[in-house]
Write a protein that holds these residues in place. Structure first.
Motif: not given
Ligand SMILES: [Zn+2]
Length: 362
Positions: A2-5, A21, A24, A72-73, A162, A190, A231-232
């Motif tokens: 999970r690349a962001y919280r 974000y 990442s 983030p990406t 992300d 999410q 992901k979002t």
């Protein structure tokens, strides 16, 4: 991973400082997608080369903006339906609007996924293998062209992003009013993050649909697959009938830029919508046989169940039927060309929601 919280104060919170974000993959010095390798602060162009298999090879062109600052990406993808031109053109224009020197994070842009659809003007599917390029994620390296392409898209783009923004436009046969989709998984954090990006994107009509991410058969679309990986992912759609209208292109370019602003990747102000017209999933009026279709209402009309939407004829002009609305709602799109085949969607009617219902496992 999970690349962001996201810290969620309330499921209804709009995008705000509560949404974080974290850095990442773009913490890396260089980001490589296919043959595009971008050092910090650089825009790189390249291709994802899909090798030949049981059918022909293909090449998917990509641009990577690797920001000077970490962040983030986000991946913007369009052209799964290669004749939804407004969305494809919008993403080609988005690329030059993003300055990697002032960007925090990484942006990957793939404007045209279904190259054969575009080149041969084939709606809905990849003419090479007749498969939908938004229908077989995560792909298969040993499959046909569509599956091989989606396997590489999954590996090179989806897995490192992300946030996924999947853009569509009404296809050549769809006279469409713009809208986005809020696809909910039942995961409150999410769903809140997805909603926030839709509100930032700014299309004022939003279709609400619920997904069961534990059922792999229902997560074969780009957004469904990305959501199933935590992901979002948002889907936004503007364009119609094969035309590239400036208003539609602007909606998609500006919406995409607002997403980056809302994620604090650029200094653009987010200006998120505070309200939207919420719609439930489309009910379709479909053709029961080949022939010609002629619309008698326009896209975006409010209609009642049973109301005539158009009529059909045979190939010598004799009337063969009246097409009626399956439910009360808004005409999301109506067929903009006479061609129809058995099962073709003639119109989509979107019931208007008074309130957004709670998520229900489908
Ligand atoms: Zn599409």
């Amino acid at each position: 991973m999970r690349a962001y919280r996201i810290a969620v104060a309330s499921a209804m919170t709009l995008l705000s400082a509560s949404q974080v974000y974290a850095q990442s993959s773009s913490a890396k010095g260089t980001v490589t997608v296919g043959t595009a390798s971008a050092a910090r602060g650089v825009r790189a162009y390249g291709e994802i080369a899909v090798p030949a298999g049981s059918d022909a090879a293909m090449s998917i062109q990509v641009a990577v903006m690797h920001g000077a600052l970490p962040g983030p990406t986000v991946a913007f993808i369009s052209g799964a339906h290669g004749t939804e031109y407004a969305s494809v053109v919008a993403l080609t224009r988005l690329i030059e609007r993003i300055n990697p020197q002032s960007l925090a994070g990484t942006v990957i842009v793939v404007p045209l996924l279904n190259v054969a659809s575009f080149e041969q003007m084939t709606v809905h599917t990849n003419p090479v293998d007749k498969k939908g390029m938004n229908a077989t994620y995560p792909g298969n390296a040993k499959g046909t062209q569509t599956e091989r392409a989606l396997q590489l898209m999954t590996e090179q783009v989806v897995s490192v992003a992300d946030v996924i923004v999947d853009l569509h436009g009404g296809d050549i046969d769809e006279d469409l009013r713009p809208y986005s989709y809020w696809t909910r998984t039942g995961n409150a954090a999410q769903d809140s993050a997805t909603r926030a990006l839709l509100m930032a994107f700014g299309l004022d009509h939003v279709i609400v649909r619920d997904l069961d991410i534990t059922n792999a058969a229902t997560t074969r679309s780009l957004s469904g697959y990305a959501l199933s990986k935590g992901k979002t992912a948002i889907v936004a759609e503007a364009g119609r009938s094969g035309m590239v209208l400036q208003d539609d292109v602007d909606l998609l370019v500006k919406g995409s830029l607002r997403v980056l602003g809302a994620m604090h990747m650029t200094s653009d102000k987010a200006n998120s919508m505070s309200r939207a017209t919420w719609l439930s999933a489309a009910q379709r009026a479909a053709a029961d046989k080949p022939g010609m279709f002629f619309a008698t209402v326009q896209r975006d009309s409010k209609v009642k169940a049973g109301q005539a939407l158009g009529f059909t004829t045979d190939y010598v002009g004799r009337r063969t039927g009246i097409v009626t609305a399956p439910v009360d709602g808004l005409v999301g799109f109506i067929r903009g060309v006479p061609s129809m085949w058995s099962g073709a969607t003639l119109a989509s009617v979107l019931p208007i929601l008074k309130d957004v219902p709670v998520w229900v496992k489908p």
